[in-house]
Design a protein around this motif. Structure first.
Motif, mmCIF file in Angstrom:
data_model
loop_
_atom_site.group_PDB
_atom_site.id
_atom_site.type_symbol
_atom_site.label_atom_id
_atom_site.label_comp_id
_atom_site.label_asym_id
_atom_site.label_seq_id
_atom_site.Cartn_x
_atom_site.Cartn_y
_atom_site.Cartn_z
ATOM 1 N N VAL A 73 47.106 33.303 30.134
ATOM 2 C CA VAL A 73 48.198 33.474 29.294
ATOM 3 C C VAL A 73 48.910 34.712 29.593
ATOM 4 N N GLU A 123 45.456 44.068 35.679
ATOM 5 C CA GLU A 123 45.659 43.795 34.285
ATOM 6 C C GLU A 123 44.427 43.648 33.922
ATOM 7 N N GLU A 125 41.930 41.893 30.816
ATOM 8 C CA GLU A 125 41.992 41.052 29.889
ATOM 9 C C GLU A 125 40.765 40.512 29.528
ATOM 10 N N ASP A 154 43.410 40.243 35.858
ATOM 11 C CA ASP A 154 44.189 39.257 36.464
ATOM 12 C C ASP A 154 45.032 40.299 37.193
ATOM 13 N N LYS A 171 49.209 35.326 41.606
ATOM 14 C CA LYS A 171 48.037 35.454 40.996
ATOM 15 C C LYS A 171 46.820 34.811 41.378
ATOM 16 N N THR A 238 47.357 40.855 29.079
ATOM 17 C CA THR A 238 46.938 42.178 29.133
ATOM 18 C C THR A 238 47.873 43.155 28.268
HETATM 19 MG MG MG Z 1 47.948 39.053 32.810
#
Ligand code: MG
Length: 269
Positions: A73, A123, A125, A154, A171, A238
């Protein structure tokens, strides 16, 4: 495997996956200093076999999940959306990471060659491990179907994300999805501190209470489109404070009640 409460306090259980010196791989439950071997993944109902491993028998702790898909997300914390100059979304913004991007706890995030990316960012998460088949499920059903929670990085090639317009390459690079060190079941996750440190310096210091969409809302939203299966990983966005990684960095991702996911940063040779 659902939440158990004793005297009002949540009882949590901690699950991992390990490789022994002989090369065997097991799902385990952490019980104090001992590791109880499970017959299969706990989100598939794996029970204890009765065999116990001493920590000295563990050659490596592995990513504690084996998802068939990883649904992530974007922009689920308003302050992070704003720090990158983006609008706060009206509904969850979804993307996938490939399972080939998974990285074990203690592993090395491998930065790609400069021709591919010159700016890779951290990031931190909260990861949600799905415990039941969900399709077209409402929030209450999704809340009851959460097996547990883990920590996910992430990792993102920010320049590639901007250049490509969508996020698959940025990513999806190998090692860009570190997960662990454990999956915690029975955790109340609505207000957990979420932190990232680079070489000991605090870079991200958020709280899951500031998510725009909660884990049950996210699972329900995703399940209107696609079936979520036991073991699937949903990565919830994040908080603010993302920043660059460099070779030689030590990255520590921390979430209250779960632990610390420690990683090194290297370069592809
Ligand atoms: Mg992220």
């Amino acid at each position: 495997m659902r939440e158990q409460r004793v005297g009002g306090a949540a009882m949590t259980r901690r699950f991992g996956r390990v490789r022994t010196a002989s090369g065997a791989v097991f799902h385990v439950e952490h019980e104090g200093e001992e590791l109880c071997v499970l017959e299969r993944a706990p989100w598939l109902g794996g029970e204890a076999t009765g065999e116990r491993l001493a920590r000295s028998m563990v050659a490596r702790h592995l990513a504690p999940v084996e998802p068939r898909k990883i649904v992530c997300v974007g922009r689920n914390y308003a302050a992070h959306a704003r720090e990158l100059g983006n609008e706060v979304p009206e509904e969850p913004l979804l993307f996938f990471k490939p399972t080939t991007s998974l990285l074990d706890p203690g592993g090395t995030i491998v930065l790609p060659p400069r021709e591919l990316s010159e700016r890779v960012e951290h990031e931190v998460e909260l990861g949600v491990v799905v415990g039941e088949v969900l399709f077209g499920a409402d929030r209450a059903a999704c809340a009851a179907a959460i097996f547990g929670y883990t920590i996910v990085g992430d990792i993102t090639a920010r320049d590639l994300q901007r250049r490509d317009k969508q996020w698959t390459r940025a990513k999806g690079i190998d090692t860009f999805c570190p997960v662990g060190p454990v999956v915690v079941a029975g955790l109340e996750a609505s207000s957990l501190g979420v932190r990232a440190r680079v070489d000991g310096e605090l870079r991200q210091d958020g709280n899951t209470a500031n998510m725009l969409f909660s884990p049950p809302e996210l699972l329900s939203f995703i399940s209107q489109a696609m079936t979520l299966e036991p073991g699937d990983l949903v990565v919830t966005g994040t908080p603010e404070g993302v920043g660059p990684l460099a070779p030689g960095n030590r990255l520590e991702l921390e979430i209250d009640g779960i632990g610390v996911l420690a990683l090194d940063v290297g370069v592809r040779h």
